[in-house]
Design an enzyme around this catalytic site. Sequence first.
Site, PDB file in Angstrom:
ATOM      1  N   GLU A 430       3.209  62.057 -40.549  1.00 21.46           N
ATOM      2  CA  GLU A 430       2.672  62.042 -39.166  1.00 21.46           C
ATOM      3  C   GLU A 430       1.277  61.434 -39.113  1.00 21.46           C
ATOM      4  OE1 GLU A 430       5.619  62.623 -37.435  1.00 21.46           O
ATOM      5  OE2 GLU A 430       3.933  62.004 -36.210  1.00 21.46           O
TER       6      GLU A 430
HETATM    7  C1  LIG Z   1       8.703  63.958 -46.909  1.00 22.27           C
HETATM    8  C2  LIG Z   1       8.342  62.851 -45.963  1.00 22.27           C
HETATM    9  C3  LIG Z   1       8.924  62.817 -44.712  1.00 22.27           C
HETATM   10  C4  LIG Z   1       8.629  61.770 -43.836  1.00 22.27           C
HETATM   11  N1  LIG Z   1       9.278  61.700 -42.625  1.00 22.27           N
HETATM   12  C5  LIG Z   1       9.149  60.582 -41.870  1.00 22.27           C
HETATM   13  C6  LIG Z   1       9.960  60.378 -40.710  1.00 22.27           C
HETATM   14  O1  LIG Z   1      10.738  61.243 -40.320  1.00 22.27           O
HETATM   15  N2  LIG Z   1       9.854  59.207 -40.036  1.00 22.27           N
HETATM   16  C7  LIG Z   1       9.001  58.229 -40.434  1.00 22.27           C
HETATM   17  O2  LIG Z   1       8.955  57.190 -39.783  1.00 22.27           O
HETATM   18  N3  LIG Z   1       8.207  58.375 -41.516  1.00 22.27           N
HETATM   19  C8  LIG Z   1       8.263  59.534 -42.243  1.00 22.27           C
HETATM   20  N4  LIG Z   1       7.495  59.695 -43.369  1.00 22.27           N
HETATM   21  C9  LIG Z   1       6.580  58.627 -43.746  1.00 22.27           C
HETATM   22  C10 LIG Z   1       5.125  59.030 -43.573  1.00 22.27           C
HETATM   23  O3  LIG Z   1       4.788  59.084 -42.219  1.00 22.27           O
HETATM   24  C11 LIG Z   1       4.280  58.023 -44.391  1.00 22.27           C
HETATM   25  O4  LIG Z   1       4.486  58.343 -45.751  1.00 22.27           O
HETATM   26  C12 LIG Z   1       2.817  58.083 -44.033  1.00 22.27           C
HETATM   27  O5  LIG Z   1       2.603  57.604 -42.741  1.00 22.27           O
HETATM   28  C13 LIG Z   1       1.960  57.275 -45.015  1.00 22.27           C
HETATM   29  O6  LIG Z   1       2.474  55.990 -45.214  1.00 22.27           O
HETATM   30  P1  LIG Z   1       2.700  55.469 -46.721  1.00 22.27           P
HETATM   31  O7  LIG Z   1       3.503  56.497 -47.443  1.00 22.27           O
HETATM   32  O8  LIG Z   1       3.231  54.091 -46.683  1.00 22.27           O
HETATM   33  O9  LIG Z   1       1.262  55.481 -47.369  1.00 22.27           O
HETATM   34  P2  LIG Z   1       0.186  54.288 -47.265  1.00 22.27           P
HETATM   35  O10 LIG Z   1       0.088  53.824 -45.864  1.00 22.27           O
HETATM   36  O11 LIG Z   1       0.488  53.289 -48.317  1.00 22.27           O
HETATM   37  O12 LIG Z   1      -1.146  55.061 -47.634  1.00 22.27           O
HETATM   38  C14 LIG Z   1      -1.606  55.272 -48.990  1.00 22.27           C
HETATM   39  C15 LIG Z   1      -3.042  55.801 -48.910  1.00 22.27           C
HETATM   40  O13 LIG Z   1      -3.876  54.803 -48.314  1.00 22.27           O
HETATM   41  C16 LIG Z   1      -4.536  55.323 -47.168  1.00 22.27           C
HETATM   42  N5  LIG Z   1      -4.611  54.281 -46.141  1.00 22.27           N
HETATM   43  C17 LIG Z   1      -3.631  53.463 -45.721  1.00 22.27           C
HETATM   44  N6  LIG Z   1      -4.103  52.636 -44.758  1.00 22.27           N
HETATM   45  C18 LIG Z   1      -5.395  52.952 -44.568  1.00 22.27           C
HETATM   46  C19 LIG Z   1      -6.420  52.495 -43.698  1.00 22.27           C
HETATM   47  N7  LIG Z   1      -6.210  51.531 -42.802  1.00 22.27           N
HETATM   48  N8  LIG Z   1      -7.643  53.058 -43.800  1.00 22.27           N
HETATM   49  C20 LIG Z   1      -7.888  54.050 -44.678  1.00 22.27           C
HETATM   50  N9  LIG Z   1      -6.963  54.536 -45.509  1.00 22.27           N
HETATM   51  C21 LIG Z   1      -5.726  54.008 -45.450  1.00 22.27           C
HETATM   52  C22 LIG Z   1      -3.686  56.508 -46.711  1.00 22.27           C
HETATM   53  O14 LIG Z   1      -4.456  57.470 -45.989  1.00 22.27           O
HETATM   54  C23 LIG Z   1      -3.180  57.061 -48.047  1.00 22.27           C
HETATM   55  O15 LIG Z   1      -4.134  57.900 -48.612  1.00 22.27           O
HETATM   56  C24 LIG Z   1       7.715  60.764 -44.223  1.00 22.27           C
HETATM   57  C25 LIG Z   1       7.105  60.835 -45.488  1.00 22.27           C
HETATM   58  C26 LIG Z   1       7.412  61.853 -46.354  1.00 22.27           C
HETATM   59  C27 LIG Z   1       6.763  61.883 -47.709  1.00 22.27           C
END
Ligand SMILES: Cc1cc2nc3c(=O)[nH]c(=O)nc-3n(C[C@H](O)[C@H](O)[C@H](O)COP(=O)(O)OP(=O)(O)OC[C@H]3O[C@@H](n4cnc5c(N)ncnc54)[C@H](O)[C@@H]3O)c2cc1C
Length: 570
Positions: A430
């Site tokens: 989220e």
């Molecule tokens: C169990 C689980 C359930 C989920 N359920 C859903 C779902 O139902 N629907 C859905 O659509 N998604 C879902 N997600 C996805 C979830 O919303 C994403 O994992 C989350 O938004 C982070 O994206 P990412 O994993 O690609 O991490 P990344 O975006 O790669 O982030 C990696 C790190 O970099 C930081 N970061 C990234 N961009 C920036 C920035 N611009 N500035 C500063 N820091 C930054 C982040 O804070 C984090 O610490 C789920 C994830 C999990 C693990």
Amino acid sequence: MPYRAPVEDFAFLFDHVVGLDAVRQTDRFEDASEDVTRAILEEAGKMTNDVLAPLQRAGDLTPAKLENGVVRTSPGFADGFKAVAEGGWIGMSADPEFGGMGLPMTLTTAVNEMMSGACLSLQLAPLMSQGQIEALEHHASDAIKELYLPKLISGEWTGTMNLTEPQAGSDVGALATKAEDNGDGTYAISGQKVYITWGDNDFGGNICHLVLARLPGAPAGTKGISLFLVPKYLPNDDGSLGNANSLKVVSLEHKLGIHGSPTCVMQYDKATGWLVGPEQGGMAAMFTMMNNARLGVGGQGIGIAEAAYQHALAYALDRKQGKTPVEGGTGTIVDHADVRRMLMEMKADVYASRAIMLACAGAIDMGTATGDAEWKTRAAFLTPIAKAFGTETGIRVSEQGVQVHGGMGFIEETGAAQFYRDVRVTAIYEGTNGIQAMDLVARKMMDGGEMAHRLIDEIEEQAERARPTHPNMAEAVWQACETLREATEWLVDADMQDRFAGAVPYLMAFARVLGGHYHLAAALADKGGAREKLARFYIKRMLPQHAAYLTHAREGAAGAFALTAEELAS
Ligand SMILES: Cc1cc2nc3c(=O)[nH]c(=O)nc-3n(C[C@H](O)[C@H](O)[C@H](O)COP(=O)(O)OP(=O)(O)OC[C@H]3O[C@@H](n4cnc5c(N)ncnc54)[C@H](O)[C@@H]3O)c2cc1C
């Protein structure tokens, strides 16, 4: 120890701290009387204690699995979901025209927290449906509303949200899923979505996916995104289930926690979908769903914190170890000062984060009922704080819960570790807590910090009122406000990169000060009582953390970049 829903704590907060009275006085929510509120809390409490809590271990020990392309849910989960649906808990705040109860979000938020504390993995299913219901209520065509809302609200069908793709996580605008106009009012959706919570289930109904996708020629980034409703089965005109749509679950993720919640990789191959909202208006529609879900996820953290606290307290009251220095004490580890410190910190933060969450929900209700922009701005400001602080509290409290158990905390049988594993994701999904904090210091400060200053003014006003009876606590809260005010002034003038470097500590400091405010309100309402004593503990020992956070926040970005990427690796 079995979970017990904190009904009395919610009732106290509603009556004395976050003022459900104002919400009840609006025409829209006049039915949410004290009696109704009490009855709802008690009924929900029974359901969470007796039906959901017994499923929590089952979900961990027997995870959801994929069999021949279909998700088989953990033992008892289908019946648990049925109980949630039949109780009307999914549609508590939904529009009565479609079968909802039209109750305030404040009450739904309380019930959602209880469900999370009892069984987080299962609670995610109704939470996803609630977000979808709200998005459809605001943005879908009448035909979609009439067909889908009654079934989502009754729990006959379930909802999901599909944003994330392998290359598009925090950066949703990088998504590549395509939508093509079929020319008959439907669209063909193609692409892969990852991490989709409850992307499939065996509860027997339809599974309705809200999918973000890009139409041909749409601009890059978030501006070019549209939202589509893509059901697993194409509904017939009478609402019965028709042919299977061309979508499938490719695999389930193996996770640290929430094993009972199936996290799916979804593949859409020209799947039939219907547009929700205008073309390229997808992000606005999705934000309706995400804001609801952000508050809900904050509540998940608090629910787990409550459960982990109850669990740790029960263990501490039973475990004998070493000489217990308290005369007339229990003879168990609860008499050791360091164990007491942990339990008091846990209890004090559960209260603080819960009050912030309910204040945010109350602002949402007031905004809905009155249309007043001030309430909406307040809700928008509090949402990232409620999400991030609620989930950080869940992580910290469940970690302390492991510590209270000593070695048994590290052994899975006690269940202490499950809380810690389950809650960890709430700071990630989220919108990660880093992204929440950036939202707070950037978008939510576009007013030059006006909303922040108005909240600080209110906190100071209460502190002034408290001076005659609680001079020391009032002074500590007032001083904390001044430090926060100075940091806010610095922040709004700072370069964006400097703001971002201090965003998380700033958010944590704001939450600490809000926590002081709500603890002081409890002290005023419970003079000489346990809540006043807990407030004193928080204000003297935990509120001072705000100063360290703000020192950090005001240091800017340069120090964070002091080491080059090569030096980080050296
Ligand atoms: C169990 C689980 C359930 C989920 N359920 C859903 C779902 O139902 N629907 C859905 O659509 N998604 C879902 N997600 C996805 C979830 O919303 C994403 O994992 C989350 O938004 C982070 O994206 P990412 O994993 O690609 O991490 P990344 O975006 O790669 O982030 C990696 C790190 O970099 C930081 N970061 C990234 N961009 C920036 C920035 N611009 N500035 C500063 N820091 C930054 C982040 O804070 C984090 O610490 C789920 C994830 C999990 C693990």
